[in-house]
Design a protein around this motif. Structure first.
Motif, PDB file in Angstrom:
ATOM      1  N   ALA A  47       0.830  -1.209   0.000  1.00 58.08           N
ATOM      2  CA  ALA A  47       0.000   0.000   0.000  1.00 58.08           C
ATOM      3  C   ALA A  47       0.865   1.260   0.000  1.00 58.08           C
ATOM      4  O   ALA A  47       0.580   2.219  -0.726  1.00 58.08           O
ATOM      5  N   LEU A  48       1.928   1.246   0.781  1.00 62.96           N
ATOM      6  CA  LEU A  48       2.826   2.409   0.834  1.00 62.96           C
ATOM      7  C   LEU A  48       3.540   2.609  -0.494  1.00 62.96           C
ATOM      8  O   LEU A  48       3.663   3.741  -0.987  1.00 62.96           O
ATOM      9  N   TYR A  64      -0.450  -7.762 -10.635  1.00 63.87           N
ATOM     10  CA  TYR A  64      -1.402  -7.519  -9.560  1.00 63.87           C
ATOM     11  C   TYR A  64      -1.976  -8.827  -9.031  1.00 63.87           C
ATOM     12  O   TYR A  64      -2.154  -9.001  -7.820  1.00 63.87           O
ATOM     13  N   SER A  65      -2.254  -9.758  -9.934  1.00 64.20           N
ATOM     14  CA  SER A  65      -2.850 -11.031  -9.534  1.00 64.20           C
ATOM     15  C   SER A  65      -1.897 -11.836  -8.656  1.00 64.20           C
ATOM     16  O   SER A  65      -2.328 -12.482  -7.696  1.00 64.20           O
ATOM     17  N   ARG A  66      -0.602 -11.809  -8.992  1.00 63.01           N
ATOM     18  CA  ARG A  66       0.378 -12.543  -8.187  1.00 63.01           C
ATOM     19  C   ARG A  66       0.507 -11.912  -6.794  1.00 63.01           C
ATOM     20  O   ARG A  66       0.614 -12.610  -5.781  1.00 63.01           O
ATOM     21  N   THR A  67       0.476 -10.597  -6.747  1.00 61.40           N
ATOM     22  CA  THR A  67       0.535  -9.908  -5.464  1.00 61.40           C
ATOM     23  C   THR A  67      -0.654 -10.280  -4.595  1.00 61.40           C
ATOM     24  O   THR A  67      -0.503 -10.536  -3.389  1.00 61.40           O
ATOM     25  N   ALA A  68      -1.834 -10.315  -5.186  1.00 59.89           N
ATOM     26  CA  ALA A  68      -3.030 -10.680  -4.433  1.00 59.89           C
ATOM     27  C   ALA A  68      -2.911 -12.087  -3.869  1.00 59.89           C
ATOM     28  O   ALA A  68      -3.209 -12.332  -2.683  1.00 59.89           O
ATOM     29  N   LYS A  69      -2.460 -13.013  -4.684  1.00 57.52           N
ATOM     30  CA  LYS A  69      -2.355 -14.406  -4.256  1.00 57.52           C
ATOM     31  C   LYS A  69      -1.341 -14.577  -3.131  1.00 57.52           C
ATOM     32  O   LYS A  69      -1.621 -15.228  -2.115  1.00 57.52           O
ATOM     33  N   ASP A  70      -0.172 -13.987  -3.284  1.00 57.47           N
ATOM     34  CA  ASP A  70       0.894 -14.185  -2.303  1.00 57.47           C
ATOM     35  C   ASP A  70       0.646 -13.433  -1.002  1.00 57.47           C
ATOM     36  O   ASP A  70       1.058 -13.883   0.073  1.00 57.47           O
ATOM     37  N   LEU A  71      -0.013 -12.275  -1.087  1.00 60.48           N
ATOM     38  CA  LEU A  71      -0.198 -11.446   0.103  1.00 60.48           C
ATOM     39  C   LEU A  71      -1.546 -11.661   0.783  1.00 60.48           C
ATOM     40  O   LEU A  71      -1.870 -10.986   1.758  1.00 60.48           O
ATOM     41  N   GLY A  72      -2.323 -12.611   0.264  1.00 59.07           N
ATOM     42  CA  GLY A  72      -3.598 -12.919   0.884  1.00 59.07           C
ATOM     43  C   GLY A  72      -4.639 -11.827   0.713  1.00 59.07           C
ATOM     44  O   GLY A  72      -5.432 -11.564   1.621  1.00 59.07           O
ATOM     45  N   LEU A  73      -4.652 -11.195  -0.463  1.00 60.41           N
ATOM     46  CA  LEU A  73      -5.600 -10.117  -0.745  1.00 60.41           C
ATOM     47  C   LEU A  73      -6.592 -10.572  -1.812  1.00 60.41           C
ATOM     48  O   LEU A  73      -6.268 -11.399  -2.666  1.00 60.41           O
ATOM     49  N   SER A  74      -7.787 -10.027  -1.758  1.00 62.43           N
ATOM     50  CA  SER A  74      -8.786 -10.339  -2.772  1.00 62.43           C
ATOM     51  C   SER A  74      -8.565  -9.469  -4.005  1.00 62.43           C
ATOM     52  O   SER A  74      -7.878  -8.436  -3.944  1.00 62.43           O
ATOM     53  N   GLU A  75      -9.164  -9.879  -5.108  1.00 59.52           N
ATOM     54  CA  GLU A  75      -9.075  -9.074  -6.328  1.00 59.52           C
ATOM     55  C   GLU A  75      -9.680  -7.695  -6.101  1.00 59.52           C
ATOM     56  O   GLU A  75      -9.131  -6.682  -6.562  1.00 59.52           O
ATOM     57  N   GLU A  76     -10.772  -7.634  -5.370  1.00 64.65           N
ATOM     58  CA  GLU A  76     -11.411  -6.346  -5.100  1.00 64.65           C
ATOM     59  C   GLU A  76     -10.501  -5.430  -4.287  1.00 64.65           C
ATOM     60  O   GLU A  76     -10.397  -4.228  -4.576  1.00 64.65           O
ATOM     61  N   GLN A  77      -9.817  -5.977  -3.287  1.00 62.65           N
ATOM     62  CA  GLN A  77      -8.909  -5.162  -2.473  1.00 62.65           C
ATOM     63  C   GLN A  77      -7.763  -4.614  -3.302  1.00 62.65           C
ATOM     64  O   GLN A  77      -7.397  -3.438  -3.186  1.00 62.65           O
ATOM     65  N   MET A  79      -7.591  -4.195  -6.629  1.00 64.63           N
ATOM     66  CA  MET A  79      -8.024  -3.255  -7.656  1.00 64.63           C
ATOM     67  C   MET A  79      -8.516  -1.939  -7.050  1.00 64.63           C
ATOM     68  O   MET A  79      -8.434  -0.886  -7.691  1.00 64.63           O
ATOM     69  N   SER A  80      -9.000  -1.959  -5.811  1.00 67.80           N
ATOM     70  CA  SER A  80      -9.513  -0.748  -5.182  1.00 67.80           C
ATOM     71  C   SER A  80      -8.426   0.069  -4.504  1.00 67.80           C
ATOM     72  O   SER A  80      -8.452   1.306  -4.534  1.00 67.80           O
ATOM     73  N   TYR A  81      -7.439  -0.631  -3.891  1.00 69.58           N
ATOM     74  CA  TYR A  81      -6.479   0.069  -3.039  1.00 69.58           C
ATOM     75  C   TYR A  81      -5.044   0.063  -3.553  1.00 69.58           C
ATOM     76  O   TYR A  81      -4.216   0.828  -3.063  1.00 69.58           O
ATOM     77  N   LEU A  82      -4.737  -0.772  -4.540  1.00 64.19           N
ATOM     78  CA  LEU A  82      -3.361  -0.836  -5.031  1.00 64.19           C
ATOM     79  C   LEU A  82      -3.231  -0.466  -6.504  1.00 64.19           C
ATOM     80  O   LEU A  82      -2.117  -0.207  -6.977  1.00 64.19           O
ATOM     81  N   ASN A  83      -4.319  -0.456  -7.227  1.00 63.32           N
ATOM     82  CA  ASN A  83      -4.272  -0.198  -8.668  1.00 63.32           C
ATOM     83  C   ASN A  83      -4.804   1.195  -8.951  1.00 63.32           C
ATOM     84  O   ASN A  83      -6.010   1.438  -8.859  1.00 63.32           O
TER      85      ASN A  83
END
Length: 243
Positions: A47-48, A64-77, A79-83
């Motif tokens: 996030a930072l 983005y998809s790899r980050t979500a998978k490895d960091l335990g984040l949903s696609e919605e999280q 796309m809303s907070y990191l993209n």
């Protein structure tokens, strides 16, 4: 055999020296103490990074998809907070700024940071120390300089959190330390955690497979221990008649 041991000793010494390599200002690199298995730290670091760094710097080898998978984040999280560029979920994490504009504004295009935590001497310690070592320098075009990378074109984008570091000088004109004037929105302890989280995220991005590799490593060691024990029993059985 002795020559081989000496060579190994020199290699170990070189590795140790690189991990505590001296910064351009003459001081040692700081120990980042990052933990890529701390998912909360990685999530905060992501996030930072996306809030303060991704405007100029890409992570061209990370999706983005790899980050979500490895960091335990949903696609919605994600796309809303990191993209913030409108990229698709499966696309690479590109900077918002056009590299050509970066070359005009900063003298050269800001580099891709996918491998920065692996490429620099000292690894994550270099990144950690670099982000903590900006100071005011009115002779520079952006008004900032850095003790780790003298003449860096990058401004201190985290000054609002850290505060403005002003150098204090020793009797020979060398930088002896810093003073904060004014202080930032975070305490020094909070800012240390901020930089550690960003460094941890960049360390993860440099080798995402390390998360699984380290988890598998424990099981591999256990397997080898059991296999060694079974091999020893088998050897004992085979050689019983020989003795």
């Amino acid at each position: 055999m002795i020559k081989r041991l000496i060579a190994l000793a020199f290699a170990a010494a070189a590795t140790l020296c690189s991990s505590v390599a001296l910064a351009a200002g003459g001081g040692p690199l700081l120990d980042s103490q990052v933990n890529i298995n701390d998912k909360s730290s990685l999530q905060r670091g992501a996030a930072l990074f996306m809030s303060y760094c991704a405007g100029c710097h890409s992570l061209g080898y990370q999706r983005y998809s790899r980050t979500a998978k490895d960091l335990g984040l949903s696609e919605e999280q994600v796309m809303s907070y990191l993209n913030f560029t409108g990229a698709k979920f499966g696309e690479h994490m590109k900077a918002s700024m056009d590299p050509a504009d970066g070359a005009v504004w900063f003298g050269k295009a800001p580099p891709d940071l996918s491998l920065v935590a692996r490429a620099k001497p000292g690894g994550p310690n270099w990144t950690y120390t670099f982000l903590k070592s900006f100071y005011v320098d009115e002779t520079r075009p952006a008004g900032w300089n850095n003790t780790v990378l003298a003449g860096a074109s990058m401004p201190n984008v985290l000054w609002g959190l850290q505060g403005i570091q002003r150098p204090t000088y020793g009797e020979h004109g060398e930088i002896a330390g810093f003073e904060l004037a004014p202080a930032g929105s975070q305490t020094p302890e909070e800012f240390d955690r901020t930089i550690r989280d960003i460094t941890a995220f960049l360390t993860y991005v440099g080798e995402p497979a390390a998360l699984k590799r380290e988890a598998y490593g424990v099981w591999v060691i256990l397997f080898l221990a059991v296999f060694t024990f079974l091999a020893w029993l088998l050897k004992t059985e085979y050689w019983r008649d020989v003795h």
